[in-house]
Enzyme design. Sequence first.
Site, PDB file in Angstrom:
ATOM      1  N   ASN A 153       0.799  -1.224   0.000  1.00 20.80           N
ATOM      2  CA  ASN A 153       0.000   0.000   0.000  1.00 20.80           C
ATOM      3  C   ASN A 153       0.838   1.284   0.000  1.00 20.80           C
ATOM      4  O   ASN A 153       0.596   2.195  -0.781  1.00 20.80           O
ATOM      5  CB  ASN A 153      -0.992   0.001   1.152  1.00 20.80           C
ATOM      6  CG  ASN A 153      -0.337  -0.202   2.504  1.00 20.80           C
ATOM      7  OD1 ASN A 153       0.726  -0.806   2.624  1.00 20.80           O
ATOM      8  ND2 ASN A 153      -0.971   0.306   3.548  1.00 20.80           N
ATOM      9  N   GLY A 229       2.185  -5.612   7.616  1.00 18.10           N
ATOM     10  CA  GLY A 229       1.198  -6.295   6.789  1.00 18.10           C
ATOM     11  C   GLY A 229      -0.006  -6.709   7.608  1.00 18.10           C
ATOM     12  O   GLY A 229      -0.297  -6.130   8.660  1.00 18.10           O
ATOM     13  N   SER A 230      -0.694  -7.727   7.140  1.00 22.36           N
ATOM     14  CA  SER A 230      -1.954  -8.131   7.764  1.00 22.36           C
ATOM     15  C   SER A 230      -1.715  -8.848   9.086  1.00 22.36           C
ATOM     16  O   SER A 230      -0.669  -9.472   9.305  1.00 22.36           O
ATOM     17  CB  SER A 230      -2.733  -9.053   6.820  1.00 22.36           C
ATOM     18  OG  SER A 230      -2.112 -10.333   6.748  1.00 22.36           O
ATOM     19  N   GLU A 251       4.031  -4.663  12.623  1.00 19.26           N
ATOM     20  CA  GLU A 251       3.102  -3.544  12.464  1.00 19.26           C
ATOM     21  C   GLU A 251       1.983  -4.057  11.581  1.00 19.26           C
ATOM     22  O   GLU A 251       2.156  -4.263  10.383  1.00 19.26           O
ATOM     23  CB  GLU A 251       3.833  -2.347  11.841  1.00 19.26           C
ATOM     24  CG  GLU A 251       3.107  -1.027  12.080  1.00 19.26           C
ATOM     25  CD  GLU A 251       1.956  -0.807  11.124  1.00 19.26           C
ATOM     26  OE1 GLU A 251       0.787  -0.986  11.564  1.00 19.26           O
ATOM     27  OE2 GLU A 251       2.198  -0.466   9.967  1.00 19.26           O
ATOM     28  N   LEU A 252       0.799  -4.258  12.199  1.00 21.76           N
ATOM     29  CA  LEU A 252      -0.247  -5.039  11.553  1.00 21.76           C
ATOM     30  C   LEU A 252      -1.469  -4.186  11.225  1.00 21.76           C
ATOM     31  O   LEU A 252      -1.343  -3.007  10.955  1.00 21.76           O
ATOM     32  CB  LEU A 252      -0.586  -6.231  12.454  1.00 21.76           C
ATOM     33  CG  LEU A 252       0.634  -7.058  12.907  1.00 21.76           C
ATOM     34  CD1 LEU A 252       0.216  -8.174  13.842  1.00 21.76           C
ATOM     35  CD2 LEU A 252       1.402  -7.598  11.709  1.00 21.76           C
ATOM     36  N   GLY A 253      -2.632  -4.791  11.229  1.00 22.29           N
ATOM     37  CA  GLY A 253      -3.831  -4.122  10.744  1.00 22.29           C
ATOM     38  C   GLY A 253      -4.430  -3.136  11.727  1.00 22.29           C
ATOM     39  O   GLY A 253      -3.955  -2.949  12.842  1.00 22.29           O
ATOM     40  N   CYS A 285      -3.204   1.081   6.798  1.00 21.12           N
ATOM     41  CA  CYS A 285      -3.506   0.476   8.096  1.00 21.12           C
ATOM     42  C   CYS A 285      -4.148   1.470   9.055  1.00 21.12           C
ATOM     43  O   CYS A 285      -4.901   1.091   9.958  1.00 21.12           O
ATOM     44  CB  CYS A 285      -2.239  -0.112   8.726  1.00 21.12           C
ATOM     45  SG  CYS A 285      -0.923   1.102   9.006  1.00 21.12           S
ATOM     46  N   PHE A 381      -9.902  -2.327   4.205  1.00 20.60           N
ATOM     47  CA  PHE A 381      -8.838  -1.961   3.258  1.00 20.60           C
ATOM     48  C   PHE A 381      -9.436  -1.514   1.936  1.00 20.60           C
ATOM     49  O   PHE A 381      -8.978  -1.880   0.856  1.00 20.60           O
ATOM     50  CB  PHE A 381      -7.844  -3.108   3.075  1.00 20.60           C
ATOM     51  CG  PHE A 381      -6.417  -2.675   3.355  1.00 20.60           C
ATOM     52  CD1 PHE A 381      -6.060  -2.204   4.610  1.00 20.60           C
ATOM     53  CD2 PHE A 381      -5.438  -2.736   2.379  1.00 20.60           C
ATOM     54  CE1 PHE A 381      -4.758  -1.787   4.880  1.00 20.60           C
ATOM     55  CE2 PHE A 381      -4.131  -2.320   2.635  1.00 20.60           C
ATOM     56  CZ  PHE A 381      -3.800  -1.844   3.889  1.00 20.60           C
TER      57      PHE A 381
END
Length: 484
Positions: A153, A229-230, A251-253, A285, A381
Amino acid sequence: MTLLDDEVWSRKLFGDGWKDATRGQPVVEPATGARLGTVGLATAGEVTTAAARAAEAQRAWAATPPQARAAVLRRAGELFTEHAAEIEDWLVREAGSVRAKAGSEVALARGECFECAALPTHPHGEVLASEDPRWSFARRRPAGVVSVIAPFNFPLLLGLRSVAPALALGNAVLLKPDPRTAVSGGVVIARVFEEAGLPPGVLHLLPGDGTVGEAVVEAPEVRVVSFTGSTPVGRVIGERAGRLLKRAHLELGGNNALVVLPGADVGKAASAGAFGSYLHQGQICMTTGRHLVHESLLEEYTAALAAKARALPVGDPAREDVALGPVIDRRQLERVHAIVTGSVAAGATLAAGGEIVGAGYRATVLTDVSTDMPAWREEIFGPVAPVMGFSTLEEAARIVNDCEYGLSVGILGDVGTAMRLADRIDSGKVHINEQTVGDEPHAPFGGVKASGTGSRFGGAAASIEAFTETQWLTVRPDIADYPF
């Protein structure tokens, strides 16, 4: 020759210069499906070779004088300035960024390099007290080899914000960008550091699928894994890293709430909400995924937000002046639409949008939502803004916190009331009188709960903690006396 001349990188991997890859993958423009080139893809075996080479090169790089390492980071920042237009074009065509977002991403990348140029000469330890007649120190040393796994992204920024500090602190890096954005999230970074004078073998570009992701986590030379990412993929990486006793920075959603307090300026609030939900098609995110509005303003805010959504054009940002570009691929586009239609079937009302337009999706507003609907509970998203009302501050805090994620929250309105609400919220970031999307190279970035393992990015303290190890060092003037 331009920085990104495809004769340099086409079907190649980067490590000790550019070398032919055993396989390649088309680089596809999401807005049109046009082929932009062919990127090299790594194999698990090539990761093994790269990790061994990185470990070898890292020792010499760590021993490089601090000012020499700083000079490479400063030059990298200058190169982002000199080649900004070319890099922005790739972000527009490969990542589907609108022009303003692409420009902002390149500017943040430049700032990241300049900020990290200070890390080599930043204090790297403490002088400790000791009961014995000796000097006692806690010093920070490079972790060694760092694997960076970056998403599609904000491909340039979200890879560079780990690559740059890791390199500045004397580590070698294995970079695995998302294959869908392997040029703007991988080739650009490799070429910039190559031109900036980074020694061979210190940075390796390894695009690939899940098997390559597994390999860059499990390579024995790798001591730190930095993943953006997710949440589902982050859980897998965290489990594997834990089993191997490696540090994983995840570092996630996020499913981020924007709270509009009573008395807030509705026009400005709706503008903030639209920006938070629709920037880069909602593929961030930190996107505003939940709009929580005081009941006294709910109807007016919803109408204002819907009007803004209907006015935002969708199209190809490389060829049109649009506010929303394409969603990254058809699978994600159809997922967004399924969440919207599923929520409408469950009782939500479509106030704006709700339709696929070519490779994009119209800016969407949903009302009459409940907390159990997919549009409210899931990280979409996509450019979707579900709106719900609240009556009391206690109710607002409960609804905001009733979420598996905890990345970013915006609160709009009276500052005193916002401060009282902020103290009750579980989130890695709280922005008062701003929407939920924000980032600066020197500011701590991260989330709690299912949004990750906390602030591991941004600023000297977080970067040094993330990419170095602590070593206890003592020094005596003479050999100590022992009773044996």
